[in-house]
Structures are given as structure tokens and as C-alpha cells.
Design a protein around this motif. Sequence first.
Motif: not given
Length: 159
Positions: A13-31
Motif C-alpha cells: 500500500d504505497a504511492d506508485p510514484g514513490m521511488p523504489l529506493l524509498w519503498l525498499l528502505r522505508d516501507v519494507l525495511n530492506l536497508t
Amino acid sequence: MKLDLNGRAVQLDADPGMPLLWLLRDVLNLTGTKFGCGVAACGACTVRVDGQAVRSCMTPVSAVLGKRVQTIEALGTPDKPHALQLAWIAEQVPQCGYCQSGMLMAAAALLDRKPKPTDADIDAAMTNICRCGTYQRIRAAIKRAAGIAANGGLKKAGP
């Protein structure tokens, strides 16, 4: 929306325009994927999308829906490291280490595409920036991993 991430389906459940990097790091905690420059120049944020090296800081989530995304977390495991990870250690590539996950992902994409890369192939594919200047070691590690692959020991980089 659904994402194929590191070999498994992830519901988001994320903004489709969000950069993939921020999805990975901030939403999915894959740092493991790092933020470097934010303009796709340095390569610290490199991941693989359908096997290709992609700079995640400038790639919107919408661009990877329906595609396979692989981060450094899925390149190898502590019990079964990828040949590139072994070669990186053997050639003493890491210094500060910040660029390493992006470098490894770009190198994995290269070896999947060109199992026996020449120096020119490596130079063309490895556009990531290493502030520590370990480029000669990176080249040696890629060649070492290619040698391991030639002997049947390279774990495929794809999930």
C-alpha cells in the motif's frame, strides 16, 4: 499493488510514484540498498529489475510492477554466498563499503549477461562510483567470480 521482490510476492500500500529506493528502505525495511546521490549517478542504490541493473533512486514503484526485483539481501546467504561476494572478500574490494551493494548488483547483472567479461565489458557495465577508488580490485573480483562460474560454482543471481 503487488511486487515480485526477492522471489516472493509482496502486497503493498504505497504511492506508485514513490521511488523504489524509498519503498525498499522505508516501507519494507530492506536497508542494504543505499541512498547516495539521488540522481542516479553514483549507483549506490542499484538493484536488479528483470535481471538488469537499475538505479532505484529514480525508478518509480509503478515502473517495476509485474517485474522481478532483486535487492542485495537476495544475492546470497551467509551459508551460501554468491561467487561475487566470495570474490569481493578474496580481492579485498570493500573499504568504506557504502557502494558495495550497488556494485555487487551491477556486477551480478553483468555476469548473467556476459559470463566471461573482458576489461572493456566490465568498464562499460560498472558505472557505479566508488569513492575509495577500488576499481582495480572490483575488476579483479568480477574476473575471479567469472572463473568460479566457468567451473560450475556460480550461484545464479536471480531469485
